[in-house]
Design an enzyme around this catalytic site. Structure first.
Site, PDB file in Angstrom:
ATOM      1  N   LYS A  89       0.798  -1.009   0.016  1.00  0.00           N
ATOM      2  CA  LYS A  89      -0.009  -0.098   0.091  1.00  0.00           C
ATOM      3  C   LYS A  89       0.955   1.176  -0.012  1.00  0.00           C
ATOM      4  CE  LYS A  89      -1.906   1.504   4.031  1.00  0.00           C
ATOM      5  NZ  LYS A  89      -1.625   2.918   4.173  1.00  0.00           N
ATOM      6  N   ASN A  90       2.017   1.129   0.764  1.00  0.00           N
ATOM      7  CA  ASN A  90       2.823   2.373   1.006  1.00  0.00           C
ATOM      8  C   ASN A  90       3.604   2.718   0.063  1.00  0.00           C
ATOM      9  OD1 ASN A  90       1.187   3.072   3.162  1.00  0.00           O
ATOM     10  ND2 ASN A  90       2.647   2.523   4.621  1.00  0.00           N
TER      11      ASN A  90
ATOM     12  N   ARG B  46      -4.899  10.674   4.370  1.00  0.00           N
ATOM     13  CA  ARG B  46      -3.871  11.642   4.431  1.00  0.00           C
ATOM     14  C   ARG B  46      -2.643  11.694   3.528  1.00  0.00           C
ATOM     15  NH1 ARG B  46       0.451  11.983   6.790  1.00  0.00           N
ATOM     16  NH2 ARG B  46       0.103  13.791   7.747  1.00  0.00           N
TER      17      ARG B  46
ATOM     18  N   CYS C 215      -5.400  12.174  12.523  1.00  0.00           N
ATOM     19  CA  CYS C 215      -6.081  10.665  12.429  1.00  0.00           C
ATOM     20  C   CYS C 215      -6.115  10.471  13.825  1.00  0.00           C
ATOM     21  CB  CYS C 215      -5.779  10.146  11.428  1.00  0.00           C
ATOM     22  SG  CYS C 215      -3.902   9.451  11.749  1.00  0.00           S
TER      23      CYS C 215
ATOM     24  N   ARG D 224      -0.188  14.403  13.115  1.00  0.00           N
ATOM     25  CA  ARG D 224       0.403  14.088  11.809  1.00  0.00           C
ATOM     26  C   ARG D 224       0.365  15.104  10.916  1.00  0.00           C
ATOM     27  NH1 ARG D 224      -1.398   8.500   9.588  1.00  0.00           N
ATOM     28  NH2 ARG D 224       0.443   8.288   8.587  1.00  0.00           N
TER      29      ARG D 224
ATOM     30  N   ASP E 262       4.322   0.177  12.204  1.00  0.00           N
ATOM     31  CA  ASP E 262       3.057  -0.276  11.633  1.00  0.00           C
ATOM     32  C   ASP E 262       2.920  -1.700  12.025  1.00  0.00           C
ATOM     33  OD1 ASP E 262       3.270   1.619   8.328  1.00  0.00           O
ATOM     34  OD2 ASP E 262       2.619   2.230  10.371  1.00  0.00           O
TER      35      ASP E 262
ATOM     36  N   ILE F  62       7.217   6.729  17.310  1.00  0.00           N
ATOM     37  CA  ILE F  62       6.890   7.687  16.126  1.00  0.00           C
ATOM     38  C   ILE F  62       5.483   8.338  16.300  1.00  0.00           C
ATOM     39  CG2 ILE F  62       6.592   7.290  13.665  1.00  0.00           C
ATOM     40  CD1 ILE F  62       9.261   6.114  14.409  1.00  0.00           C
TER      41      ILE F  62
ATOM     42  N   ARG G 296      -8.864  -0.568   4.195  1.00  0.00           N
ATOM     43  CA  ARG G 296      -7.814   0.436   3.581  1.00  0.00           C
ATOM     44  C   ARG G 296      -6.473  -0.120   3.242  1.00  0.00           C
ATOM     45  NH1 ARG G 296      -7.144   5.807   6.890  1.00  0.00           N
ATOM     46  NH2 ARG G 296      -5.856   6.169   5.002  1.00  0.00           N
TER      47      ARG G 296
HETATM   48  C1  EPZ Z   1       4.138   6.857   6.480  1.00  0.00           C
HETATM   49  O1  EPZ Z   1       3.033   7.898   7.209  1.00  0.00           O
HETATM   50  C2  EPZ Z   1       3.294   5.685   6.233  1.00  0.00           C
HETATM   51  N1  EPZ Z   1       1.952   6.012   5.511  1.00  0.00           N
HETATM   52  C3  EPZ Z   1       2.681   5.464   7.777  1.00  0.00           C
HETATM   53  O2  EPZ Z   1       1.775   3.972   7.540  1.00  0.00           O
HETATM   54  C4  EPZ Z   1       3.588   4.892   8.702  1.00  0.00           C
HETATM   55  O3  EPZ Z   1       3.280   4.522   9.868  1.00  0.00           O
HETATM   56  C5  EPZ Z   1       4.571   6.196   8.738  1.00  0.00           C
HETATM   57  O4  EPZ Z   1       5.397   6.403   7.507  1.00  0.00           O
HETATM   58  C6  EPZ Z   1       5.907   5.876   9.668  1.00  0.00           C
HETATM   59  O5  EPZ Z   1       6.454   4.727   9.197  1.00  0.00           O
HETATM   60  C7  EPZ Z   1       2.479   6.013   4.189  1.00  0.00           C
HETATM   61  O6  EPZ Z   1       3.566   5.694   3.621  1.00  0.00           O
HETATM   62  C8  EPZ Z   1       1.265   6.305   3.125  1.00  0.00           C
HETATM   63  P1  EPZ Z   1       6.150  10.017   8.749  1.00  0.00           P
HETATM   64  P2  EPZ Z   1       3.892   9.516   7.424  1.00  0.00           P
HETATM   65  O7  EPZ Z   1       6.006  11.252   8.014  1.00  0.00           O
HETATM   66  O8  EPZ Z   1       4.685   9.595   6.086  1.00  0.00           O
HETATM   67  C9  EPZ Z   1       6.057  13.344  12.298  1.00  0.00           C
HETATM   68  C10 EPZ Z   1      -0.038   2.766   7.564  1.00  0.00           C
HETATM   69  O9  EPZ Z   1      -0.688   1.980   8.583  1.00  0.00           O
HETATM   70  N2  EPZ Z   1       5.854  14.381  11.035  1.00  0.00           N
HETATM   71  O10 EPZ Z   1       7.042   9.413   8.474  1.00  0.00           O
HETATM   72  O11 EPZ Z   1       2.492  10.202   7.459  1.00  0.00           O
HETATM   73  C11 EPZ Z   1       4.920  12.649  12.177  1.00  0.00           C
HETATM   74  O12 EPZ Z   1       3.762  13.212  13.136  1.00  0.00           O
HETATM   75  C12 EPZ Z   1       0.430   3.927   7.758  1.00  0.00           C
HETATM   76  O13 EPZ Z   1       0.263   2.091   6.723  1.00  0.00           O
HETATM   77  C13 EPZ Z   1       5.981  15.794  11.487  1.00  0.00           C
HETATM   78  O14 EPZ Z   1       5.857  16.026  12.665  1.00  0.00           O
HETATM   79  O15 EPZ Z   1       4.534   9.409   8.537  1.00  0.00           O
HETATM   80  C14 EPZ Z   1       5.362  11.185  13.232  1.00  0.00           C
HETATM   81  O16 EPZ Z   1       5.431  11.219  14.490  1.00  0.00           O
HETATM   82  C15 EPZ Z   1       0.118   4.699   9.265  1.00  0.00           C
HETATM   83  N3  EPZ Z   1       5.620  16.621  10.471  1.00  0.00           N
HETATM   84  C16 EPZ Z   1       6.719  11.183  12.652  1.00  0.00           C
HETATM   85  O17 EPZ Z   1       6.930  12.460  11.869  1.00  0.00           O
HETATM   86  C17 EPZ Z   1       5.686  16.262   9.114  1.00  0.00           C
HETATM   87  O18 EPZ Z   1       5.708  17.058   8.235  1.00  0.00           O
HETATM   88  C18 EPZ Z   1       6.949  10.207  11.168  1.00  0.00           C
HETATM   89  O19 EPZ Z   1       5.860  10.488  10.288  1.00  0.00           O
HETATM   90  C19 EPZ Z   1       5.854  14.870   8.748  1.00  0.00           C
HETATM   91  C20 EPZ Z   1       5.661  13.821   9.835  1.00  0.00           C
END
Ligand code: EPZ
Length: 418
Positions: free
Chosen positions: A22-23, A92, A116, A121, A305, A327, A397
């Site tokens: 998916k990702n 998102r 969410c 996020r 995840d 995370i 999803r």
């Molecule tokens: C990706 O989300 C994945 N989704 C998530 O999978 C996964 O849990 C996550 O990476 C971590 O591995 C997709 O790839 C579509 P991040 P993402 O930006 O990119 C903070 C699933 O279940 N952050 O790596 O949104 C954030 O809040 C989903 O398949 C900021 O503060 O995650 C988090 O604490 C859930 N500001 C950390 O960084 C930003 O601008 C890592 O988030 C961006 C992120």
């Protein structure tokens, strides 16, 4: 709404084929916006989220043909640059159209993704990165209205935290920028390597695949490519943990053990026997489960995840496990539901202390987010009696044909209307 009913206590046996990730599918589908030339993607999973991004791309003017798990995307006729709130609020990851739209058209108007279940996020790292590339934007009425005067300008972008979609968004913008972009503290998840491979196939110049430092030399145009989506490592991990919970054995095909280094070590320490092939994994658990501690980290650390799923497994041991979620700030929504099944879990800030109870009992539980619902499926396979999991649209999803795959492994599972 549908629910899933599982009668626990039946060991699993059989072979299942893992679907595309998916990702990886989501960013690679968004990347079709970077060129008017057609993109071919193989091994695309059939998920609620991939259908959502197709709807979003369609609203922008992209047309597509689907032939089984092969998708041909044509963005030659894009006529809009707005990703509406209705679509973004359900997923998102829609924010992933921002980078390619800016690179292709110089304009994008994308609804701010709401928070969410698992956390606020924010997308501040994305927006700060785009600013470095020369993008100006206004935030008003819940939308990011972004544009770039002439062409994106290469620059150095350094992330505070290795953000997965932040790295993907900036990467997709940088490939068509003027000059060179360096992304420091880039995320290293395998899905980013899959995107690098697609973009390179399209003619992009990218150095540093799989590292935390990506160097992109911008080009003026990209062309068609044919790319295969990598196997879903989170789906793979979920089924490995399910066998650990239910007992029995399984062979998972079309998967990549190299994408799960931390999980495989943890599962072996927990008492599972795992044999890794090139693109398959054999797993069995016949003896008692052992408790292990887990700390979620960016790749190649333990995937956040898979945190909810391994927590369900740890409730079945006879020892104590500490699970530290580093995370996301609110990724313990599954704890309350697992407690209803008899689990003994105490939350202390970002840590959950799991006191294994040996067995769980079936109950009526509710899915709250994608991976929390996977955790409830794992728990119910091992629980005594029937478990009714409501709001399974969360599962849809990210899991392609979960009921069919578990039935193929001999689980007593059915899906029915609430
Ligand atoms: C990706 O989300 C994945 N989704 C998530 O999978 C996964 O849990 C996550 O990476 C971590 O591995 C997709 O790839 C579509 P991040 P993402 O930006 O990119 C903070 C699933 O279940 N952050 O790596 O949104 C954030 O809040 C989903 O398949 C900021 O503060 O995650 C988090 O604490 C859930 N500001 C950390 O960084 C930003 O601008 C890592 O988030 C961006 C992120």
């Amino acid at each position: 709404m549908d629910k899933i009913v599982i009668e626990g206590g039946h060991p699993l046996h059989g072979t299942i084929r893992i679907s595309g990730a998916k990702n990886a599918a989501l960013p690679l589908m968004a990347a079709c916006l970077l060129t008017p030339e057609k993109q071919i993607l193989h091994n695309v999973p059939d998920l609620r989220d991939t259908r959502t991004i197709l709807e979003l791309l369609g609203a922008l003017g992209v047309t597509w043909q689907k032939n089984g798990n092969t998708l041909i995307l044509d963005s030659s006729g894009i006529k809009d640059v707005e990703a509406s709130y209705d679509l973004v609020k359900t997923m998102r990851a829609s924010i992933l159209v921002l980078g390619p739209l800016l690179a292709r058209t110089g304009r994008a108007r994308v609804s701010l993704p709401g928070g969410c279940a698992i956390g606020a996020r924010p997308i501040d790292f994305h927006l700060q990165g785009f600013q470095k590339l020369g993008v100006t934007f206004t935030l008003e009425s819940g939308y990011v209205d972004a544009h770039v005067a002439d062409r994106l300008q290469g620059n150095t972008v350094c992330f505070d935290i290795p953000t997965v979609t932040g790295t993907e968004n900036i990467l997709m913008a940088a490939v068509l920028a003027e000059g060179t972009t360096v992304i420091k503290n880039a995320a290293r998840e395998p899905e980013i390597g899959n995107l690098v491979d697609m973009l390179t196939g399209m003619g992009a110049k990218i150095i540093g695949r799989d590292s935390d430092r990506l160097v992109i030399h911008g080009v003026t145009a990209l062309h068609s490519a044919e790319t295969t989506i990598i196997p879903d490592r989170i789906e793979t991990g979920t089924y490995l943990i399910a066998v650990g919970a239910a007992g029995g054995e399984a062979t998972l095909t079309n998967c990549n053990p190299a994408h799960l280094p931390s999980l495989l070590e943890k599962l072996k320490a927990a008492g599972l026997t795992i044999k890794e092939g090139v693109d398959s994994i054999y797993v069995t658990r016949s003896g008692p489960l052992r408790n292990v501690d887990v700390k979620t980290m960016p790749f190649p650390g333990f995937a956040t995840d898979l945190q909810a799923q391994i927590m369900a497994l740890m409730t079945l041991t006879s020892g104590l496990s500490v699970i530290n979620e580093t995370i996301f700030e609110n990724r313990f929504m599954h704890v309350a539901e697992l407690r209803r099944m008899g689990a003994d879990i105490r939350i202390d800030g970002r840590s959950a202390i799991v006191k294994g109870v040996g067995r769980l009992s079936g109950a009526r539980v509710m899915a709250t987010d994608l991976r929390a619902s996977a955790s409830l499926v794992v728990a119910s396979l091992a629980a005594e009696g029937e478990t009714h999991i409501s709001r399974v649209y969360h599962l849809d999803r990210g899991y392609d044909d979960l009921v069919g795959k578990l039935k193929a492994l001999g689980a007593k599972i059915r899906r029915e209307k609430e």
